[in-house]
Design a protein around this motif. Structure first.
Motif, PDB file in Angstrom:
ATOM      1  N   ALA A   1       5.215  11.778  -2.726  1.00 15.34           N
ATOM      2  CA  ALA A   1       5.088  10.217  -2.505  1.00 15.34           C
ATOM      3  C   ALA A   1       5.215   9.864  -0.795  1.00 15.34           C
ATOM      4  O   ALA A   1       5.843  10.573  -0.326  1.00 15.34           O
ATOM      5  CB  ALA A   1       6.417   9.633  -3.200  1.00 15.34           C
ATOM      6  N   THR A   2       4.411   9.005  -0.774  1.00 14.73           N
ATOM      7  CA  THR A   2       4.514   8.379   0.917  1.00 14.73           C
ATOM      8  C   THR A   2       5.396   6.987   0.774  1.00 14.73           C
ATOM      9  O   THR A   2       4.943   6.214  -0.192  1.00 14.73           O
ATOM     10  CB  THR A   2       3.097   8.264   1.250  1.00 14.73           C
ATOM     11  OG1 THR A   2       2.124   7.447   0.471  1.00 14.73           O
ATOM     12  CG2 THR A   2       2.507   9.432   1.312  1.00 14.73           C
ATOM     13  N   GLU A   3       6.065   6.633   1.700  1.00 12.93           N
ATOM     14  CA  GLU A   3       6.586   5.480   1.885  1.00 12.93           C
ATOM     15  C   GLU A   3       5.504   4.324   2.266  1.00 12.93           C
ATOM     16  O   GLU A   3       4.759   4.436   3.262  1.00 12.93           O
ATOM     17  CB  GLU A   3       7.786   5.532   3.000  1.00 12.93           C
ATOM     18  CG  GLU A   3       8.422   4.001   3.102  1.00 12.93           C
ATOM     19  CD  GLU A   3       9.620   4.115   3.961  1.00 12.93           C
ATOM     20  OE1 GLU A   3      10.111   3.087   4.034  1.00 12.93           O
ATOM     21  OE2 GLU A   3      10.028   5.349   4.046  1.00 12.93           O
ATOM     22  N   VAL A   4       5.403   3.241   1.569  1.00 14.48           N
ATOM     23  CA  VAL A   4       4.690   2.130   1.836  1.00 14.48           C
ATOM     24  C   VAL A   4       5.390   1.150   2.671  1.00 14.48           C
ATOM     25  O   VAL A   4       6.424   0.869   2.621  1.00 14.48           O
ATOM     26  CB  VAL A   4       4.404   1.294   0.447  1.00 14.48           C
ATOM     27  CG1 VAL A   4       3.494  -0.062   0.700  1.00 14.48           C
ATOM     28  CG2 VAL A   4       3.667   2.157  -0.626  1.00 14.48           C
ATOM     29  N   LYS A   5       4.592   0.800   3.899  1.00 14.31           N
ATOM     30  CA  LYS A   5       5.251  -0.015   4.898  1.00 14.31           C
ATOM     31  C   LYS A   5       4.640  -1.456   4.521  1.00 14.31           C
ATOM     32  O   LYS A   5       3.528  -1.833   4.480  1.00 14.31           O
ATOM     33  CB  LYS A   5       4.651   0.362   6.226  1.00 14.31           C
ATOM     34  CG  LYS A   5       5.246   1.785   6.551  1.00 14.31           C
ATOM     35  CD  LYS A   5       6.477   1.837   6.955  1.00 14.31           C
ATOM     36  CE  LYS A   5       7.218   3.265   7.367  1.00 14.31           C
ATOM     37  NZ  LYS A   5       8.349   3.367   7.491  1.00 14.31           N
ATOM     38  N   LEU A   6       5.670  -2.237   4.252  1.00 14.76           N
ATOM     39  CA  LEU A   6       5.357  -3.705   4.181  1.00 14.76           C
ATOM     40  C   LEU A   6       5.105  -4.438   5.496  1.00 14.76           C
ATOM     41  O   LEU A   6       5.811  -4.104   6.526  1.00 14.76           O
ATOM     42  CB  LEU A   6       6.406  -4.505   3.350  1.00 14.76           C
ATOM     43  CG  LEU A   6       6.627  -3.883   1.798  1.00 14.76           C
ATOM     44  CD1 LEU A   6       7.708  -4.603   1.558  1.00 14.76           C
ATOM     45  CD2 LEU A   6       5.437  -4.014   1.056  1.00 14.76           C
ATOM     46  N   SER A   7       4.180  -5.190   5.586  1.00 12.08           N
ATOM     47  CA  SER A   7       3.573  -5.641   6.945  1.00 12.08           C
ATOM     48  C   SER A   7       4.385  -6.653   7.309  1.00 12.08           C
ATOM     49  O   SER A   7       4.475  -7.131   8.319  1.00 12.08           O
ATOM     50  CB  SER A   7       2.389  -6.277   6.550  1.00 12.08           C
ATOM     51  OG  SER A   7       2.312  -7.293   5.783  1.00 12.08           O
ATOM     52  N   SER A   8       5.617  -7.120   6.437  1.00 13.13           N
ATOM     53  CA  SER A   8       6.329  -8.452   6.945  1.00 13.13           C
ATOM     54  C   SER A   8       7.643  -8.241   6.343  1.00 13.13           C
ATOM     55  O   SER A   8       7.901  -7.819   5.204  1.00 13.13           O
ATOM     56  CB  SER A   8       5.876  -9.557   6.327  1.00 13.13           C
ATOM     57  OG  SER A   8       6.817 -10.624   6.610  1.00 13.13           O
ATOM     58  N   GLN A   9       8.897  -8.294   6.944  1.00 13.40           N
ATOM     59  CA  GLN A   9      10.178  -8.523   6.534  1.00 13.40           C
ATOM     60  C   GLN A   9      10.536  -9.876   5.939  1.00 13.40           C
ATOM     61  O   GLN A   9      11.557 -10.018   5.275  1.00 13.40           O
ATOM     62  CB  GLN A   9      11.077  -8.045   7.775  1.00 13.40           C
ATOM     63  CG  GLN A   9      11.044  -6.703   8.153  1.00 13.40           C
ATOM     64  CD  GLN A   9      11.168  -5.688   7.171  1.00 13.40           C
ATOM     65  OE1 GLN A   9      12.261  -5.609   6.277  1.00 13.40           O
ATOM     66  NE2 GLN A   9      10.420  -4.594   6.983  1.00 13.40           N
TER      67      GLN A   9
END
Length: 173
Positions: free
Chosen positions: A45-53
């Motif tokens: 699995a790869t970690e999904v980086k969300l574009s906004s906190q």
């Protein structure tokens, strides 16, 4: 008796501590080639980086409603992959993750905007995964808009309805 109550309080306190940290989302393809998202890591699995906190709902933007009629035929399409249509989500924090798919492919310079109940949920971004926090209990509609590099709408998804259920939250239908 007092030790059981103390043990219960400690257990509840530790369980709430686990929810306070930053949530991570992982993605992988299953044996059928279907893209799967989870908050539990797994091999491959790869970690999904969300574009906004920032997971807050913005103020109403009624301009988004009138621009849908100006969509040109471009050969592109966009669809909401999750949640499923008419899905009921049981999430006490009110958090929901929306995933999308661009057909035939997501090109550089293109952006996607999420609409929640007909209102823009922030600006268009160059990510296909959205996180929405503190969604009120009840029925909600999601829709996506795909913009090209000139910031023109080139595709709009079909609306997707979901129901949010939050334990302890009072809601009316």
């Amino acid at each position: 008796m007092n030790s059981k109550i103390l043990l219960l309080i400690i257990t509840l306190g530790l369980s709430n501590y686990g929810y306070a940290g930053e949530k991570r989302i992982y993605a992988w393809k299953d044996q059928n080639g279907v893209l799967v998202f989870s908050d539990t890591p797994r091999k491959g699995a790869t970690e999904v980086k969300l574009s906004s906190q920032s997971l807050t709902m913005p103020a109403k933007d009624i301009a988004t409603l009138s621009s849908q009629s100006h969509t040109k035929k471009t050969g592109f399409g966009i669809a909401i992959m999750s949640p499923e249509h008419n899905q009921t989500i049981h999430e006490n924090t009110g958090t929901i993750y929306v995933t999308s798919r661009v057909m035939p492919s997501f090109k550089a310079g293109y952006t996607i905007q999420l609409l929640v109940d007909g209102e823009a949920n922030g600006p268009a971004i160059n990510n296909s995964v959205f996180a929405i926090a503190d969604v009120e209990a009840g029925e909600h509609m999601l829709q996506l808009r795909l913009f090209n590099e000139k910031n023109q709408i080139i595709a709009v998804s079909e609306p997707r309805i979901f129901n949010m259920r939050r334990k302890g939250k009072i809601h009316s239908n």
